[in-house]
Design an enzyme around this catalytic site. Sequence first.
Site, short mmCIF file in Angstrom:
data_model
loop_
_atom_site.label_atom_id
_atom_site.label_comp_id
_atom_site.label_asym_id
_atom_site.label_seq_id
_atom_site.Cartn_x
_atom_site.Cartn_y
_atom_site.Cartn_z
N CYS A 1 23.99 46.25 124.32
CA CYS A 1 24.76 45.27 123.54
C CYS A 1 24.04 45.06 122.21
CB CYS A 1 24.86 43.97 124.32
SG CYS A 1 25.78 42.67 123.47
N LEU A 2 24.82 45.03 121.12
CA LEU A 2 24.20 44.83 119.80
C LEU A 2 23.47 43.49 119.71
CD1 LEU A 2 26.90 46.30 117.41
CD2 LEU A 2 24.83 47.38 118.30
N HIS B 1 32.55 38.82 125.88
CA HIS B 1 31.99 38.05 124.75
C HIS B 1 32.94 36.93 124.32
CE1 HIS B 1 28.30 40.13 123.66
NE2 HIS B 1 28.90 41.30 123.68
N GLN C 1 30.33 37.49 118.27
CA GLN C 1 28.99 38.02 118.02
C GLN C 1 28.60 37.88 116.55
OE1 GLN C 1 29.82 41.93 120.20
NE2 GLN C 1 27.60 41.72 120.42
N HIS D 1 33.54 44.77 128.35
CA HIS D 1 32.31 44.20 127.81
C HIS D 1 32.63 43.27 126.63
CE1 HIS D 1 27.93 44.62 126.44
NE2 HIS D 1 28.54 44.11 125.39
N GLU D 2 33.48 43.75 125.71
CA GLU D 2 33.79 42.94 124.52
C GLU D 2 34.63 41.72 124.90
OE1 GLU D 2 31.98 43.59 122.15
OE2 GLU D 2 31.47 45.64 122.72
N GLY E 1 31.39 48.92 119.99
CA GLY E 1 32.31 47.79 120.08
C GLY E 1 31.65 46.54 119.53
CO CO Z 1 27.94 43.11 123.65
#
Ligand code: CO
Length: 169
Positions: free
Chosen positions: A91-92, A137, A48, A133-134, A43
Amino acid sequence: MQVLVYPNPLLRRGSVDVTRFDETLAATARELLAAMYEERGVGLAAPQTGIHLNLLVLNPTGDRAHPEEEKVLVNPKIVRQKGRAFAEEGCLSFPGIYGEVERATEIVVRYADLQGAEHEATYHDFLARIVQHEMDHLRGVLFIDRLSPADKVRIRPRLAELERRFGAA
Ligand code: CO
């Protein structure tokens, strides 16, 4: 398109609703998906990448060979939720950091597609977790905020390392 890494302050900035459902939006969604696959994620939220729009993409398989599993959610809102469960997340924007996060196990989400048409969908378990989660953000909330006090202590050295590598000089 580059994925921003902690402690980049843009990760803490809130996003605004999309109002123009045009080719630029569609192109942004395609770029987000490409960046997500490139970084081996499941995701990615627009902020981000420094784009502060309420837009997120995901594919629970993490595999570009399964485009039928891709989802693009514009201006998502959770209208109902139930159940709670802990599971490990990464998380990226936090390479190498993982920890248990509690999330609802079922959510009903209202969102727009890339053409601006409104939809409502129910997501369970892993898919529900990715969406939550997304969506965090989009408000500048990061998964490390949701870790237990013990896990926050555990990851502190790794956060410090990211601050050294990616923080402002
Ligand atoms: Co993340």
